[in-house]
Structures are given as C-alpha cells and as structure tokens.
Write a protein that holds these residues in place. Sequence first.
Motif, PDB file in Angstrom:
ATOM      1  N   ALA A 181       0.832  -1.202   0.000  1.00 56.80           N
ATOM      2  CA  ALA A 181       0.000   0.000   0.000  1.00 56.80           C
ATOM      3  C   ALA A 181       0.867   1.252   0.000  1.00 56.80           C
ATOM      4  O   ALA A 181       0.600   2.217  -0.738  1.00 56.80           O
ATOM      5  N   LEU A 184       2.380   1.746  -3.463  1.00 62.33           N
ATOM      6  CA  LEU A 184       1.425   2.300  -4.421  1.00 62.33           C
ATOM      7  C   LEU A 184       1.211   3.789  -4.168  1.00 62.33           C
ATOM      8  O   LEU A 184       1.074   4.574  -5.119  1.00 62.33           O
ATOM      9  N   ASP A 185       1.197   4.189  -2.899  1.00 56.99           N
ATOM     10  CA  ASP A 185       1.122   5.619  -2.576  1.00 56.99           C
ATOM     11  C   ASP A 185       2.326   6.359  -3.143  1.00 56.99           C
ATOM     12  O   ASP A 185       2.199   7.475  -3.660  1.00 56.99           O
ATOM     13  N   GLU A 269      -4.564   3.753  -7.897  1.00 61.40           N
ATOM     14  CA  GLU A 269      -5.376   4.088  -6.718  1.00 61.40           C
ATOM     15  C   GLU A 269      -6.468   3.043  -6.496  1.00 61.40           C
ATOM     16  O   GLU A 269      -6.811   2.734  -5.345  1.00 61.40           O
ATOM     17  N   ARG A 272      -4.790   0.220  -4.939  1.00 60.71           N
ATOM     18  CA  ARG A 272      -4.452   0.646  -3.573  1.00 60.71           C
ATOM     19  C   ARG A 272      -5.626   0.467  -2.632  1.00 60.71           C
ATOM     20  O   ARG A 272      -5.463   0.055  -1.463  1.00 60.71           O
TER      21      ARG A 272
END
Length: 276
Positions: A181, A184-185, A269, A272
């Motif tokens: 996560a 991906l951010d 996103e 995510r």
Amino acid sequence: MVNRKALDPETSPAQAFGQRLRQARDERGWTQDELAVRMGLTGSHVSAVETGRRPPTNRFARSADRALGTGDKFERMTRALKNTSLLEGFTDFVTHEVRAVEIRLFELGIVPGLLQTPEYAAAITTGAVRRGAITEQQAEERLTLLTKRQASLERTPPPLVYVVLDESCIRRVVGGPRVMAEQLDRLAAFAELPSTVVQVAPFDLGERRSFDLPVTLVALPDRSHMAYAESAQQGRLERDMRFVQPLLTAYHQLQAEALSQAASVAMIEKVRKGTP
C-alpha cells in the motif's frame, strides 16, 4: 590537471578500482599512455578503466599489478568486483544514470528500483537472501547503491523520468499488504512531480507491448543515448545508436499504447483501495 574526471569510489566498485589505479599511477609520475605502454595496452583502454567507463578484466588487473609492482592488489580487487551481487554491466550503467538528463524505464513484475520505498526494496532483497541467491552483505550492497541512485533524482535540475509499468508491477504484492500500500502511494506521488510521467501497460495490451524484458534508456547531458537491459543472469549496457535507436522507437510506441498518466494513476489508486 585540467579536465580530469573526478572519481567517487562509493559510487561503484569500478570507480573504486579506477581511483586506486589512478593513485598508483600518479605515485609513479606516469601518464595513462606511459602506464599503457608498460601494460601492453592502449592509452584509451587504460583511460576507460580508470574513469570507470569500462570494467577491469582479470587480465587487465594482472597486467596492472606487473607494471605497477603492486603484487596482486588489483587482481584481488577485480575478484571482489566479480563477486558482487550486481549484474555485469550494471555498475558501469549506474555511473551514467546518475548524471542522465532523461531516464526512460520499463519494468515487469516489480516496481523499478528508482521508485521503490525502503521497505519494498528491503523485502525484495530479503527474499533473495532467503532463497540463497545473495548473501546478507550483498543485500546491503544493493540497498546502499539504491539509496544513492534515488538521491541522484533530487539534483537540480532533476532529470526527466518516464516510467511505463507492466500491470504486474502494481498487482504483485511484495512485503505484505502494508508495504505494498505504501509503495502504491509512492507511485501515485511520484506521478505528481513536474519532471515525471508514470504510465501502466495493462494486461490487455497483449502483443502490442513492445518489450518482454525490463529496459532502461538514458539521455546524457551531451544528448548521447544508451540503453541497459538485463535478464536473470546478466546485464548489458549498449552505447551503439544502431542498437539503441530501435529501443527508443519501441519505447515511444509503448508509451502510445499504454494508459495515459491520469488513467494509470486511477488504476494504481483502485488497486491501492484493495490493500489495507
């Protein structure tokens, strides 16, 4: 000495070798050509190794030791260089990457190193250690070099960075849900920078995807180009434009086929949201 290239032994093993070679040569008051004559080589060959543009071979190291009277000092350095966990050609490539004005990346399966979070990178190297592919010391070597490579993106002005990720890069969970996560951010934040473009090549691109292996293309300050590509066993740095130009063309075709940056960020996103 005017226009003498500065060497940073921390950048790569090849640069460390070159610095030691230059130091030994300077101590004897020899020019590169004078050392080359004693080694039975050309001055351009010695210059390329000394400046880290060409990796030293065992034969080169033995010749240097004989000419300089250094025992087996350079031969031992070459053996250590060969024992690195980094693929052949990669350390040479990094010396160019850190000064590139443009970087183009395509990756499969994992997020490219330049965009990895520390936790994601650590998970990758830890996995390699557990498989017995590398030692813990070699894992540390990889992470240290990665930190320096990422820091080079923060120079002024920053290089333009174009990234095309196969969809597998964002779907494959590395390090567990939390690490993934955060990664991906990081990708979404990287896409917002004014000097970057991030795109995803979706699975349904099928045969229209230009590459089947990761590739990196760089443009240097003098506008020359080079390419670096690797398999599981070896890496290759290509400078000849007869071979680099088709890769540039294929990359541009891939960018045209991939999702736009807006659509790519939306996909990142969406993935995510499926992670904690």
